[in-house]
Design a protein around this motif. Structure first.
Motif, mmCIF file in Angstrom:
data_model
loop_
_atom_site.group_PDB
_atom_site.id
_atom_site.type_symbol
_atom_site.label_atom_id
_atom_site.label_comp_id
_atom_site.label_asym_id
_atom_site.label_seq_id
_atom_site.Cartn_x
_atom_site.Cartn_y
_atom_site.Cartn_z
ATOM 1 N N GLY A 55 0.785 -1.226 0.000
ATOM 2 C CA GLY A 55 0.000 0.000 0.000
ATOM 3 C C GLY A 55 0.815 1.273 0.000
ATOM 4 N N GLN A 56 2.051 1.203 0.487
ATOM 5 C CA GLN A 56 2.884 2.399 0.607
ATOM 6 C C GLN A 56 4.140 2.336 -0.269
ATOM 7 O OE1 GLN A 56 1.887 5.048 2.421
ATOM 8 N NE2 GLN A 56 0.023 3.897 2.913
ATOM 9 N N ALA A 57 4.307 1.277 -1.047
ATOM 10 C CA ALA A 57 5.565 1.063 -1.764
ATOM 11 C C ALA A 57 5.825 2.139 -2.806
ATOM 12 C CB ALA A 57 5.550 -0.305 -2.433
ATOM 13 N N ARG A 58 7.109 2.470 -2.951
ATOM 14 C CA ARG A 58 7.578 3.376 -3.994
ATOM 15 C C ARG A 58 8.342 2.579 -5.044
ATOM 16 N NH1 ARG A 58 5.436 6.264 0.395
ATOM 17 N NH2 ARG A 58 5.804 8.506 0.129
ATOM 18 N N GLN A 59 8.398 3.109 -6.253
ATOM 19 C CA GLN A 59 9.188 2.489 -7.303
ATOM 20 C C GLN A 59 10.625 3.003 -7.211
ATOM 21 O OE1 GLN A 59 8.459 0.038 -9.327
ATOM 22 N NE2 GLN A 59 6.381 -0.157 -8.541
ATOM 23 N N ILE A 60 11.376 2.395 -6.333
ATOM 24 C CA ILE A 60 12.747 2.825 -6.096
ATOM 25 C C ILE A 60 13.660 2.403 -7.231
ATOM 26 C CG2 ILE A 60 14.741 2.411 -4.576
ATOM 27 C CD1 ILE A 60 12.797 2.524 -2.221
ATOM 28 N N GLY A 61 13.383 1.263 -7.847
ATOM 29 C CA GLY A 61 14.182 0.806 -8.978
ATOM 30 C C GLY A 61 14.760 -0.574 -8.736
ATOM 31 N N ASP A 62 14.648 -1.445 -9.757
ATOM 32 C CA ASP A 62 15.075 -2.831 -9.594
ATOM 33 C C ASP A 62 16.577 -2.973 -9.358
ATOM 34 O OD1 ASP A 62 12.460 -3.539 -9.944
ATOM 35 O OD2 ASP A 62 12.695 -4.206 -12.020
ATOM 36 N N ARG A 120 25.771 14.120 -5.406
ATOM 37 C CA ARG A 120 24.684 13.633 -6.261
ATOM 38 C C ARG A 120 23.515 13.088 -5.437
ATOM 39 N NH1 ARG A 120 27.347 10.444 -11.320
ATOM 40 N NH2 ARG A 120 25.227 10.681 -12.130
ATOM 41 N N THR A 121 23.803 12.534 -4.270
ATOM 42 C CA THR A 121 22.721 12.136 -3.357
ATOM 43 C C THR A 121 21.900 13.347 -2.966
ATOM 44 O OG1 THR A 121 24.076 10.332 -2.444
ATOM 45 C CG2 THR A 121 22.167 11.041 -1.154
ATOM 46 N N LEU A 122 22.578 14.418 -2.576
ATOM 47 C CA LEU A 122 21.893 15.640 -2.173
ATOM 48 C C LEU A 122 21.071 16.208 -3.320
ATOM 49 C CD1 LEU A 122 21.325 17.885 -0.149
ATOM 50 C CD2 LEU A 122 23.496 18.945 -0.815
ATOM 51 N N GLU A 123 21.644 16.273 -4.518
ATOM 52 C CA GLU A 123 20.928 16.820 -5.675
ATOM 53 C C GLU A 123 19.699 15.984 -6.017
ATOM 54 O OE1 GLU A 123 24.843 18.775 -7.925
ATOM 55 O OE2 GLU A 123 23.990 16.875 -8.619
ATOM 56 N N ALA A 124 19.857 14.657 -5.983
ATOM 57 C CA ALA A 124 18.727 13.783 -6.294
ATOM 58 C C ALA A 124 17.643 13.890 -5.224
ATOM 59 C CB ALA A 124 19.202 12.335 -6.427
ATOM 60 N N GLY A 125 18.041 14.020 -3.968
ATOM 61 C CA GLY A 125 17.060 14.187 -2.901
ATOM 62 C C GLY A 125 16.292 15.484 -3.047
ATOM 63 N N GLN A 126 16.981 16.570 -3.341
ATOM 64 C CA GLN A 126 16.316 17.861 -3.532
ATOM 65 C C GLN A 126 15.356 17.820 -4.713
ATOM 66 O OE1 GLN A 126 19.946 20.139 -3.816
ATOM 67 N NE2 GLN A 126 19.772 20.893 -1.711
ATOM 68 N N LYS A 127 15.754 17.147 -5.777
ATOM 69 C CA LYS A 127 14.884 17.016 -6.952
ATOM 70 C C LYS A 127 13.651 16.177 -6.630
ATOM 71 C CE LYS A 127 14.958 15.469 -11.785
ATOM 72 N NZ LYS A 127 15.806 14.862 -12.859
ATOM 73 N N LEU A 128 13.834 15.133 -5.837
ATOM 74 C CA LEU A 128 12.742 14.214 -5.527
ATOM 75 C C LEU A 128 11.665 14.867 -4.668
ATOM 76 C CD1 LEU A 128 11.770 11.270 -5.884
ATOM 77 C CD2 LEU A 128 13.085 10.686 -3.819
ATOM 78 N N VAL A 129 12.006 15.902 -3.925
ATOM 79 C CA VAL A 129 11.020 16.599 -3.088
ATOM 80 C C VAL A 129 9.802 17.011 -3.900
ATOM 81 C CG1 VAL A 129 10.595 18.700 -1.739
ATOM 82 C CG2 VAL A 129 12.684 17.389 -1.359
ATOM 83 N N LYS A 130 9.986 17.336 -5.177
ATOM 84 C CA LYS A 130 8.896 17.834 -6.015
ATOM 85 C C LYS A 130 7.834 16.762 -6.280
ATOM 86 C CE LYS A 130 12.051 20.986 -8.422
ATOM 87 N NZ LYS A 130 12.698 21.307 -9.727
ATOM 88 N N THR A 131 8.252 15.490 -6.323
ATOM 89 C CA THR A 131 7.313 14.412 -6.644
ATOM 90 C C THR A 131 7.047 13.464 -5.484
ATOM 91 O OG1 THR A 131 9.158 13.099 -7.536
ATOM 92 C CG2 THR A 131 7.878 14.449 -9.099
ATOM 93 N N ASP A 132 7.961 13.406 -4.524
ATOM 94 C CA ASP A 132 7.802 12.537 -3.348
ATOM 95 C C ASP A 132 8.437 13.281 -2.184
ATOM 96 O OD1 ASP A 132 7.856 10.622 -1.338
ATOM 97 O OD2 ASP A 132 8.342 8.970 -2.697
ATOM 98 N N GLU A 133 7.628 14.089 -1.515
ATOM 99 C CA GLU A 133 8.164 14.976 -0.492
ATOM 100 C C GLU A 133 8.800 14.202 0.651
ATOM 101 O OE1 GLU A 133 6.764 18.972 2.008
ATOM 102 O OE2 GLU A 133 5.285 17.746 0.929
ATOM 103 N N GLY A 136 12.089 12.652 -0.653
ATOM 104 C CA GLY A 136 12.951 13.764 -1.015
ATOM 105 C C GLY A 136 13.607 14.384 0.199
ATOM 106 N N ASN A 137 12.829 14.589 1.242
ATOM 107 C CA ASN A 137 13.394 15.145 2.474
ATOM 108 C C ASN A 137 14.345 14.167 3.152
ATOM 109 O OD1 ASN A 137 12.386 17.891 2.992
ATOM 110 N ND2 ASN A 137 10.367 16.953 2.904
ATOM 111 N N ILE A 138 14.004 12.869 3.118
ATOM 112 C CA ILE A 138 14.899 11.870 3.697
ATOM 113 C C ILE A 138 16.268 11.952 3.048
ATOM 114 C CG2 ILE A 138 15.394 9.398 3.887
ATOM 115 C CD1 ILE A 138 12.372 8.918 4.166
ATOM 116 N N TYR A 139 16.303 11.982 1.711
ATOM 117 C CA TYR A 139 17.591 11.915 1.030
ATOM 118 C C TYR A 139 18.264 13.274 0.875
ATOM 119 C CZ TYR A 139 17.198 7.006 0.759
ATOM 120 O OH TYR A 139 17.124 5.694 1.137
#
Length: 318
Positions: A55-62, A120-133, A136-139
């Motif tokens: 019910g809560q899963a995200r598509q993190i990537g295989d 790159r972790t920081l940049e990807a986390g900041q970008k992810l905030v827009k679609t998965d807050e 995004g905040n975690i990373y």
């Protein structure tokens, strides 16, 4: 847990170790953030999220999930490196892949890689905030955390203290934002539980009970939470409890040699305390079991296991 930033030197001296603990770098029992649950294999439509149920899963990537599984379920670092190379090419928006890559760079003493993948972790986390807050905040927190660890590694604790302390404040600022969104999220509680445990067993004013309870009640996957609790009890010198949780972790991830290393450490210290040669022999057997898979572990970790095993053997002859 109350955080007293006036104890900055004590906290900062643990930053790099905290980074290892959080992402499984080379805790010597590593830790530690990447595991695939059995339900992923049962329900492949949710593959790629080792933390959450359907019910809560995200598509993190295989590929990211496969790297996660390689490190924490199997303790196979070369396989993890291969999967992460693929993940960074095909799952380039996933910050967990960069966080794991940064952690492996630290193990390999690759400061350039640590700097690059922390950023790159920081940049990807900041970008992810827009679609998965939430994530995004975690990373974003994780990115700041890894950059703080890189500063300490590069500059040393004293020279890097001011910069790293500012990063540590940002880490908890963004973790607090994530917790406000979903206080019981398993990924958040796994990460925060490990970080808080490492601080709590290192600082005299801190109580680890809250961090242990966080892992026990809200974090996932189970064998990583049990591993963290085992480490906490080991460091608190509560060896029967530590052994109980190490065995729980092994039951769920029987192929991981690092779990047998952790069990060996606990048995060795318990044997010394109780003056029990039988417990020390059991420790040696578990060191040996970990070393049967030396080819899939970092060389520095293999050397550490061998050193601790030799210490256990020598103690039998005293």
């Amino acid at each position: 847990m109350t955080r007293n930033f006036s104890s900055s030197h004590l906290i900062l001296s643990r930053l790099t170790r905290l980074a290892q603990a959080s992402f499984g770098a080379a805790m010597g029992y590593a830790p530690p953030l990447a595991i695939a649950l059995t339900l992923v294999a049962i329900n492949p439509s949710w593959a790629g999220d080792p933390f959450r149920s359907q019910g809560q899963a995200r598509q993190i990537g295989d590929k990211t999930e496969a790297a996660f599984k390689a490190v924490f379920q199997q303790g196979d670092y070369p396989a993890a490196e291969r999967y992460l190379s693929q993940a960074i090419s095909s799952e380039s928006d996933e910050p967990l892949a960069y966080a794991m890559k940064a952690s492996l760079s630290y193990i390999n003493k690759d400061l350039g890689g640590l700097d690059n993948y922390s950023r790159r972790t920081l940049e990807a986390g900041q970008k992810l905030v827009k679609t998965d807050e939430l994530r995004g905040n975690i990373y974003t927190a994780v990115g700041h955390f890894l950059e703080g660890a890189a500063i300490i590694t590069r500059e040393g604790t004293l020279r890097g203290a001011s910069q790293a302390l500012s990063r540590l404040r940002l880490v908890y600022e963004y973790l607090d934002k994530a917790e406000a969104i979903s206080p019981r999220d398993p990924e958040l509680n796994l990460l925060r539980g490990y970080m808080d445990l490492m601080l709590s067993v290192s600082l005299p004013f801190a109580n680890p009970d809250e961090a242990i309870n966080r892992l026990r009640t809200n974090a996932a996957p189970e064998y990583l939470t049990n591993r963290g609790i085992a480490v906490a009890y080991r460091d608190l010198k509560q060896y029967p409890q530590a052994l109980d949780y190490a065995n729980r972790a092994i039951k769920a991830a029987t192929d991981n040699p690092e779990l047998y290393y952790l069990k060996a450490q606990i048995l060795k210290e318990q044997g010394r305390r109780e003056k029990s040669q039988q417990l020390i022999r059991e420790a040696i057997a578990n060191f040996d079991k970990a070393l049967t898979k030396r080819s899939q572990l970092p060389k520095s970790l293999v050397q550490q296991i061998e050193s601790e095993r030799n210490g256990a053997v020598n103690s039998l002859n005293q």
